[in-house]
Each structure stands twice: as structure tokens, then as C-alpha cells.
Design an enzyme around this catalytic site. Structure first.
Site, PDB file in Angstrom:
ATOM      1  N   SER A   1       0.747  -1.285   0.021  1.00 22.14           N
ATOM      2  CA  SER A   1       0.142  -0.077  -0.233  1.00 22.14           C
ATOM      3  C   SER A   1       0.984   1.365   0.090  1.00 22.14           C
ATOM      4  O   SER A   1       2.074   1.207   0.526  1.00 22.14           O
ATOM      5  CB  SER A   1      -1.006  -0.114   1.148  1.00 22.14           C
ATOM      6  OG  SER A   1      -1.094   1.214   1.433  1.00 22.14           O
TER       7      SER A   1
ATOM      8  N   TYR B   1      -0.805  -1.070  11.155  1.00 21.25           N
ATOM      9  CA  TYR B   1      -1.436  -1.766   9.783  1.00 21.25           C
ATOM     10  C   TYR B   1      -0.312  -1.406   8.678  1.00 21.25           C
ATOM     11  O   TYR B   1       0.360  -2.153   8.203  1.00 21.25           O
ATOM     12  CB  TYR B   1      -2.634  -0.959   9.284  1.00 21.25           C
ATOM     13  CG  TYR B   1      -3.015  -1.115   7.797  1.00 21.25           C
ATOM     14  CD1 TYR B   1      -3.182  -2.564   7.122  1.00 21.25           C
ATOM     15  CD2 TYR B   1      -2.822   0.001   7.011  1.00 21.25           C
ATOM     16  CE1 TYR B   1      -3.334  -2.382   5.767  1.00 21.25           C
ATOM     17  CE2 TYR B   1      -3.076  -0.169   5.598  1.00 21.25           C
ATOM     18  CZ  TYR B   1      -3.330  -1.528   5.003  1.00 21.25           C
ATOM     19  OH  TYR B   1      -3.297  -1.290   3.584  1.00 21.25           O
TER      20      TYR B   1
ATOM     21  N   LYS C   1       2.566  -3.952   6.449  1.00 20.82           N
ATOM     22  CA  LYS C   1       3.077  -3.834   5.085  1.00 20.82           C
ATOM     23  C   LYS C   1       4.492  -3.519   4.991  1.00 20.82           C
ATOM     24  O   LYS C   1       5.218  -4.304   4.076  1.00 20.82           O
ATOM     25  CB  LYS C   1       2.112  -2.826   4.505  1.00 20.82           C
ATOM     26  CG  LYS C   1       0.680  -2.763   4.385  1.00 20.82           C
ATOM     27  CD  LYS C   1       0.310  -4.104   3.337  1.00 20.82           C
ATOM     28  CE  LYS C   1      -1.200  -4.353   3.294  1.00 20.82           C
ATOM     29  NZ  LYS C   1      -1.504  -5.609   2.682  1.00 20.82           N
TER      30      LYS C   1
HETATM   31  C1  UD1 Z   1      -7.626   4.726   3.853  1.00 23.90           C
HETATM   32  C2  UD1 Z   1      -6.662   4.154   4.891  1.00 23.90           C
HETATM   33  C3  UD1 Z   1      -5.386   3.738   4.281  1.00 23.90           C
HETATM   34  C4  UD1 Z   1      -5.825   2.754   3.286  1.00 23.90           C
HETATM   35  C5  UD1 Z   1      -7.048   2.981   2.455  1.00 23.90           C
HETATM   36  C6  UD1 Z   1      -7.490   1.966   1.768  1.00 23.90           C
HETATM   37  C7  UD1 Z   1      -6.789   5.746   7.061  1.00 23.90           C
HETATM   38  C8  UD1 Z   1      -6.133   7.074   7.753  1.00 23.90           C
HETATM   39  N1  UD1 Z   1      -6.059   5.564   5.789  1.00 23.90           N
HETATM   40  O1  UD1 Z   1      -6.900   5.652   3.278  1.00 23.90           O
HETATM   41  O2  UD1 Z   1      -4.392   3.232   5.113  1.00 23.90           O
HETATM   42  O3  UD1 Z   1      -4.934   1.980   2.613  1.00 23.90           O
HETATM   43  O4  UD1 Z   1      -8.121   3.881   3.133  1.00 23.90           O
HETATM   44  O5  UD1 Z   1      -8.396   2.470   0.544  1.00 23.90           O
HETATM   45  O6  UD1 Z   1      -7.962   5.293   7.336  1.00 23.90           O
HETATM   46  N2  UD1 Z   1     -12.947  11.321   3.882  1.00 23.90           N
HETATM   47  C9  UD1 Z   1     -14.022  12.336   4.370  1.00 23.90           C
HETATM   48  N3  UD1 Z   1     -15.087  11.681   4.751  1.00 23.90           N
HETATM   49  C10 UD1 Z   1     -15.408  10.330   4.993  1.00 23.90           C
HETATM   50  C11 UD1 Z   1     -14.332   9.463   4.399  1.00 23.90           C
HETATM   51  C12 UD1 Z   1     -13.188   9.960   3.940  1.00 23.90           C
HETATM   52  O7  UD1 Z   1     -13.680  13.420   3.973  1.00 23.90           O
HETATM   53  O8  UD1 Z   1     -16.407  10.048   5.412  1.00 23.90           O
HETATM   54  C13 UD1 Z   1     -11.897  11.695   3.286  1.00 23.90           C
HETATM   55  C14 UD1 Z   1     -10.556  11.326   3.898  1.00 23.90           C
HETATM   56  O9  UD1 Z   1     -10.340  12.365   4.796  1.00 23.90           O
HETATM   57  C15 UD1 Z   1      -9.680  11.198   2.818  1.00 23.90           C
HETATM   58  C16 UD1 Z   1     -10.271  11.060   1.665  1.00 23.90           C
HETATM   59  O10 UD1 Z   1     -11.445  11.108   1.864  1.00 23.90           O
HETATM   60  O11 UD1 Z   1      -9.050  12.695   2.607  1.00 23.90           O
HETATM   61  C17 UD1 Z   1     -10.158   9.605   1.173  1.00 23.90           C
HETATM   62  O12 UD1 Z   1     -10.490   8.628   2.410  1.00 23.90           O
HETATM   63  P1  UD1 Z   1     -10.337   7.014   2.516  1.00 23.90           P
HETATM   64  O13 UD1 Z   1     -11.276   6.616   1.442  1.00 23.90           O
HETATM   65  O14 UD1 Z   1     -10.688   6.676   3.733  1.00 23.90           O
HETATM   66  O15 UD1 Z   1      -9.068   6.816   2.215  1.00 23.90           O
HETATM   67  P2  UD1 Z   1      -7.536   6.923   2.681  1.00 23.90           P
HETATM   68  O16 UD1 Z   1      -7.791   7.666   4.189  1.00 23.90           O
HETATM   69  O17 UD1 Z   1      -6.668   7.623   1.785  1.00 23.90           O
END
Ligand code: UD1
Length: 335
Positions: free
Chosen positions: A128, A152, A156
Site C-alpha cells: 500500500s 497496519y 505492510k
Molecule cells: C484509508 C486508510 C489507508 C488505506 C486506504 C484503503 C486511513 C487513515 N487510511 O486511506 O491506510 O490503505 O484507506 O483504501 O484510514 N473522507 C472524508 N469523509 C469520509 C471518508 C473519507 O472526508 O467520510 C476523506 C478522507 O479524509 C481522505 C479521503 O476522503 O482525505 C479518502 O479517505 P479514505 O477513502 O478513507 O482513504 P484514505 O484515508 O486515503
């Protein structure tokens, strides 16, 4: 191309099932093993139905050395493994680090031992972008500095290092590590997709809001250094990601140890994603700006020039496709 089996650990999961589908389309012989703790057989059954194929499936935990050995014994010609089995929640890993060490690291050690015993030395490992240190600006290339902020990510990184040492121990090992950015969407036929009961990732949560299973989309922070203040990620269509595994399998014949990023090389803000969904649906998605989520980075996106050059792999799907196919899977738009 090999006439032996390719074993997919965690093959019923989100990325696993899409990878199995690509392998079946390429007429590869696959065996799926999965402990089904975070997935179901539904995706595999759908692939069988849709492609009129028979996929060998065994419910087992890769930490069970005896059961895993029996699979290698039974099918004899397993000549490669795509290893996707593992736990993947950052939050959960902070609460239960030992589960992550035991499942991810322990499971991989058992798998590698069994592979070695049965002289199967080719493996593609699902890593990842979480292994990149945050103390540097994206784009991240495979040579960017590494680091970890949670158990996590540590699993990896540890597995990557173990595999690197293993590759040096004996020249029969052929190892390819794939570092995924943010996989989203579902296959274009709409037959398989992400089955999450309590999603925390952006795309499935947006789908819940559209389906009115959740009132609003909480956007975690609008004070990041980006054009609209929301955080930037490199979202990649899961079908493009799955195809990357096929290229990686072929590449195993050429290199003893290699690492590739799989992303689109484009960063998009959360608000940009919301706007694409709104454009497809011609309606507003209710949002609320809330505090930043702990552990989130401002920006993460890839440099995939190595995968483009060496694996001859490139993405085919746009951000529009990622959103559209997510909506298809959730039956919000027609298939
Ligand atoms: C998350 C994990 C990462 C994992 C990946 C798998 C965390 C901190 N990181 O990444 O380790 O490999 O998922 O796909 O959990 N967001 C919102 N509102 C929401 C959900 C998300 O604003 O309800 C934003 C988050 O702040 C981020 C973006 O959307 O900026 C993407 O979020 P997400 O899909 O959870 O992925 P990652 O955080 O990049």
C-alpha cells in the site's frame, strides 16, 4: 503462459475478487483461499455465473499451515501466488495491533514457508501507498522515503522487508510488490464490488449518503493546502488495479525482486469527487465540514512511470468511470 495454478489468498475480498475476474478473463487456472472473516463467497459465485467458469475455492486461514499445505499437495502445480489476505483497517490496527501482526505478518510467514516446501517461489504481494513517509511531498515514486504511523502500515512495511531479504536468500524466489493508492469503484459489468458493512472509506460512504442510509457526508477538514481546502488522494479504478496484478505475474519471470506503484498519478480533492457524483446524478449530495480525521495526510498521489515503463501497464478508467461504476454496484444507476 504457465499452465499451472495461480493461488489467490484473500480472493473473495474487494481487490481479490476483481483480480480473480481478470485472471479468469485471461483463462488462467485459479485457486481462491479466503477465511471469509471480512468477505463473502458472493463475488466469486457471481464471477462463475457470469463467465460460466468453475473457480476452485477453499475456506481457510493462511495461518493454518496444515490446511494450506493440503492445498499445495492436492493441486500439485501451484506455480504462483497473489497474496492479498490480510487485515486492512488503520483504526482497528491501532486498537488491536497484535491481531495485525499475527494475521498479516504471521500469515505471510506461514504462506512463504509452505510455498518454499512445495517449491513454489513466485509471489505478487499486495502492499500500500501507506508505506510512504509523510515527511515529503508527493508524487511518491518507489524510491521515496518510507515510514509508518500505525500498526497496519508497519505490517505492510515489515512484509516488504521480509520479502526483500527472502529474495536475497535464494535466487529461485521471484517477488513483485504492488503499492496501491486508493482503489475505488467496481468492475464495469457491475457483477462484483465492495461489500463493506461499516465502511470508513470515502466512496462507499458517499454511496450510503446517496442511498439515504446516512444523512450527510462528513468531510474531514477544509483547511488543507489544496485548491478547495479538502485533502488530496490518488483514486484508482479497481479494475485497472486488478489488471496490474496480471502484468506483475508476467513480470515475475524477468525480475527477482521488484516494486511498483499502482495509481493514476492524479490527485483529487474530496470536494472534486463529490462534484463528479453530483454531475452524474444531477442532484446535490448533502455535506458537512467537520474536523480533520486523525492520521489523515493532506495529499497523496503517485508517480507510476516505473509501472508504465516496465510492466507496460497504464490506467484506462477515468474518475467519471470510478464514480459511475460505484453507483452501478450500489444499484443507484442501471448496469
Ligand atoms: C484509508 C486508510 C489507508 C488505506 C486506504 C484503503 C486511513 C487513515 N487510511 O486511506 O491506510 O490503505 O484507506 O483504501 O484510514 N473522507 C472524508 N469523509 C469520509 C471518508 C473519507 O472526508 O467520510 C476523506 C478522507 O479524509 C481522505 C479521503 O476522503 O482525505 C479518502 O479517505 P479514505 O477513502 O478513507 O482513504 P484514505 O484515508 O486515503
Amino acid at each position: 503462459m504457465s499452465d499451472g495454478f495461480c493461488l489467490i489468498t484473500g480472493g473473495c475480498g474487494y481487490i481479490g475478487s476483481h483480480t480473480v475476474y481478470e485472471l479468469i478473463k485471461k483463462k488462467r487456472k485459479v485457486i481462491v483461499v479466503d477465511n471469509l472473516i471480512n468477505s463473502s463467497q458472493k463475488n466469486i459465485k457471481n464471477i462463475q455465473k457470469h463467465t460460466n467458469s468453475k473457480i476452485i475455492f477453499h475456506k481457510l486461514d493462511i495461518r493454518n499451515e496444515n490446511q494450506l499445505s493440503l492445498i499445495f499437495k492436492k493441486y500439485k502445480k501451484i506455480d504462483s501466488v497473489i497474496h492479498l489476505a490480510g487485515l486492512k483497517s488503520v483504526n482497528d490496527s491501532n486498537k488491536n495491533p497484535l491481531d495485525y501482526f499475527e494475521n498479516n505478518i504471521g500469515g505471510t510467514i506461514t504462506l512463504l514457508r509452505v510455498m518454499n516446501r512445495f517449491r513454489c517461489h513466485k509471489i505478487v504481494f499486495s502492499s500500500s501507498a501507506t508505506v510512504y513517509s509523510e515527511n515529503q511531498l508527493p508524487p511518491y515514486s518507489e524510491n521515496s522515503a518510507l515510514g509508518y504511523k500505525n500498526p497496519y502500515a508497519l505490517t505492510k512495511l515489515t512484509i516488504e522487508r521480509m520479502l526483500n531479504d527472502l529474495s536475497k536468500s535464494h535466487k529461485t524466489w521471484k517477488i513483485c510488490i504492488l503499492r496501491y493508492f486508493n482503489p475505488v469503484g467496481s468492475n464495469t459489468d457491475g457483477i462484483i464490488g465492495e461489500e463493506s458493512i461499516n465502511p470508513t472509506n470515502l466512496f462507499p460512504i458517499i454511496a450510503m449518503v446517496i442511498l439515504e442510509k446516512k444523512k450527510t457526508l462528513n468531510i474531514f477538514g477544509n483547511d488543507y493546502p489544496s485548491k478547495d481546502g479538502t485533502a488530496i488522494r490518488d483514486y484508482i479504478h479497481v479494475e485497472d488495479l486488478a489488471r496490474g496484478h496480471i502484468n506483475a505475474l508476467s513480470h515475475l519471470n524477468k525480475s527477482r525482486y521488484s516494486i511498483f506503484n499502482l495509481g493514476t498519478e492524479n490527485g483529487h480533492t474530496v470536494l472534486e469527487i463529490v462534484k463528479v457524483f453530483e454531475k452524474i446524478l444531477l442532484k446535490k449530495i448533502p455535506i458537512k465540514i467537520v474536523n480533520r480525521r486523525e492520521g489523515d495526510v493532506a495529499s497523496s498521489f503517485s508517480d507510476c512511470s516505473k509501472a508504465r515503463r516496465t510492466l507496460k501497464w497504464k490506467v484506462r478508467k477515468s474518475l467519471f468511470d470510478m464514480c459511475k461504476d460505484t453507483l452501478k454496484w450500489h444499484n443507484i444507476v442501471s448496469k
